[in-house]
Design a protein around this motif. Structure first.
Motif, PDB file in Angstrom:
ATOM      1  N   ALA A  22      27.395  35.894  -9.148  1.00  0.00           N
ATOM      2  CA  ALA A  22      28.241  36.892  -8.609  1.00  0.00           C
ATOM      3  C   ALA A  22      29.604  37.056  -9.564  1.00  0.00           C
ATOM      4  O   ALA A  22      29.914  35.706  -9.925  1.00  0.00           O
ATOM      5  CB  ALA A  22      28.529  36.821  -7.271  1.00  0.00           C
ATOM      6  N   TYR A  58      25.786  40.746   2.539  1.00  0.00           N
ATOM      7  CA  TYR A  58      25.399  41.124   1.393  1.00  0.00           C
ATOM      8  C   TYR A  58      23.874  41.603   1.902  1.00  0.00           C
ATOM      9  O   TYR A  58      22.919  40.713   1.973  1.00  0.00           O
ATOM     10  CB  TYR A  58      25.095  40.199   0.218  1.00  0.00           C
ATOM     11  CG  TYR A  58      26.468  40.059  -0.417  1.00  0.00           C
ATOM     12  CD1 TYR A  58      27.608  40.605  -0.577  1.00  0.00           C
ATOM     13  CD2 TYR A  58      26.908  38.603  -0.047  1.00  0.00           C
ATOM     14  CE1 TYR A  58      28.808  40.320  -0.861  1.00  0.00           C
ATOM     15  CE2 TYR A  58      28.085  38.040  -0.307  1.00  0.00           C
ATOM     16  CZ  TYR A  58      29.272  39.114  -0.730  1.00  0.00           C
ATOM     17  OH  TYR A  58      30.391  38.623  -1.182  1.00  0.00           O
ATOM     18  N   SER A  77      26.013  45.295  -2.722  1.00  0.00           N
ATOM     19  CA  SER A  77      27.247  44.207  -2.536  1.00  0.00           C
ATOM     20  C   SER A  77      28.473  44.566  -2.855  1.00  0.00           C
ATOM     21  O   SER A  77      29.400  44.056  -2.433  1.00  0.00           O
ATOM     22  CB  SER A  77      26.566  43.027  -3.647  1.00  0.00           C
ATOM     23  OG  SER A  77      27.089  43.358  -4.898  1.00  0.00           O
ATOM     24  N   TYR A  98      27.420  46.601  -9.635  1.00  0.00           N
ATOM     25  CA  TYR A  98      26.453  46.104  -8.392  1.00  0.00           C
ATOM     26  C   TYR A  98      25.595  47.518  -8.368  1.00  0.00           C
ATOM     27  O   TYR A  98      24.437  47.387  -7.943  1.00  0.00           O
ATOM     28  CB  TYR A  98      27.250  45.979  -7.447  1.00  0.00           C
ATOM     29  CG  TYR A  98      27.982  47.169  -6.463  1.00  0.00           C
ATOM     30  CD1 TYR A  98      27.242  47.837  -5.625  1.00  0.00           C
ATOM     31  CD2 TYR A  98      29.024  47.530  -6.861  1.00  0.00           C
ATOM     32  CE1 TYR A  98      28.055  49.018  -4.940  1.00  0.00           C
ATOM     33  CE2 TYR A  98      29.848  48.838  -6.264  1.00  0.00           C
ATOM     34  CZ  TYR A  98      29.103  49.373  -5.356  1.00  0.00           C
ATOM     35  OH  TYR A  98      29.615  50.421  -4.790  1.00  0.00           O
ATOM     36  N   TRP A 115      17.902  35.594  -3.150  1.00  0.00           N
ATOM     37  CA  TRP A 115      19.285  34.643  -2.912  1.00  0.00           C
ATOM     38  C   TRP A 115      18.913  33.392  -3.306  1.00  0.00           C
ATOM     39  O   TRP A 115      17.991  32.746  -2.799  1.00  0.00           O
ATOM     40  CB  TRP A 115      19.903  34.808  -1.479  1.00  0.00           C
ATOM     41  CG  TRP A 115      20.270  36.208  -1.238  1.00  0.00           C
ATOM     42  CD1 TRP A 115      19.744  37.062  -0.441  1.00  0.00           C
ATOM     43  CD2 TRP A 115      21.547  36.964  -1.888  1.00  0.00           C
ATOM     44  NE1 TRP A 115      20.389  38.079  -0.352  1.00  0.00           N
ATOM     45  CE2 TRP A 115      21.379  38.160  -1.244  1.00  0.00           C
ATOM     46  CE3 TRP A 115      22.340  36.655  -2.812  1.00  0.00           C
ATOM     47  CZ2 TRP A 115      22.278  39.008  -1.582  1.00  0.00           C
ATOM     48  CZ3 TRP A 115      23.404  37.572  -3.055  1.00  0.00           C
ATOM     49  CH2 TRP A 115      23.387  38.957  -2.314  1.00  0.00           C
TER      50      TRP A 115
END
Length: 176
Positions: free
Chosen positions: A52, A71, A77, A103, A118
């Motif tokens: 990120a 998210y 996001s 994004y 993730w």
């Protein structure tokens, strides 16, 4: 032919579990959590991953003290309470894909959403009055073997976990 079918079946299995989990981050601590939020391939498979970009007004990706965000997917996001508007993609299997993407770029939607999960958050909290710093590498250890699911520092603790319900999994990062 059998090897190709086996490989395609394995890839379909990996991709079927990718990006199916929203990420909910809750920082209950009195200090900002500052670091690098990253994604990765399920099971630690080789392939593209993302970091990120810094969220405004911070110079790094930061979850402010007492804040939280959700998210739902990588390609939404930028609409979160603490938006991630830019993703830094690294693809060791195809370096031509490496670079900076907004994004909502089609590459994030068509390649990263179905292939990544993730991965974790490598971050620190610093007490400005004492200078003490707690550092964590929390995340899914099957994606990043050096990361752990929980940790305790001098003045903080944090946990990374996934809860699966009939409606699907949800991943949490909670900082205390």
């Amino acid at each position: 032919m059998k090897k190709i079918l086996l490989l395609l079946s394995a890839l379909a299995g990996i991709l079927s579990f990718a990006q199916t989990s929203p990420l909910i981050i809750q920082n209950y601590n009195t200090f900002d959590a500052v670091g690098r939020l990253r994604t990765g391939m399920p099971g630690g498979a080789p392939g593209p991953y993302m970091y990120a970009a810094p969220n405004a007004p911070y110079g790094t990706y930061t979850i402010p003290a007492g804040a939280g965000t959700v998210y739902n997917t990588f390609d939404t996001s930028g609409t979160a309470l603490l938006p991630i508007t830019i993703w830094y993609v690294t693809d060791p299997t195809n370096p031509a894909n490496s670079g900076t993407y907004p994004y909502n770029h089609p590459f994030i939607t068509t390649v990263m959403n179905p292939s990544n999960v993730w991965g974790g958050f490598h971050f620190w909290l610093t007490d400005p009055s004492t200078g003490a710093t707690d550092t964590y590498e929390l995340g899914d250890p099957t994606v990043y073997p050096g990361f752990s699911a929980s940790g305790t520092g001098t003045f903080s603790s944090a946990d990374w976990f996934t809860i699966t319900t009939p409606s699907g999994p949800t991943t949490y990062l909670q900082i205390f």
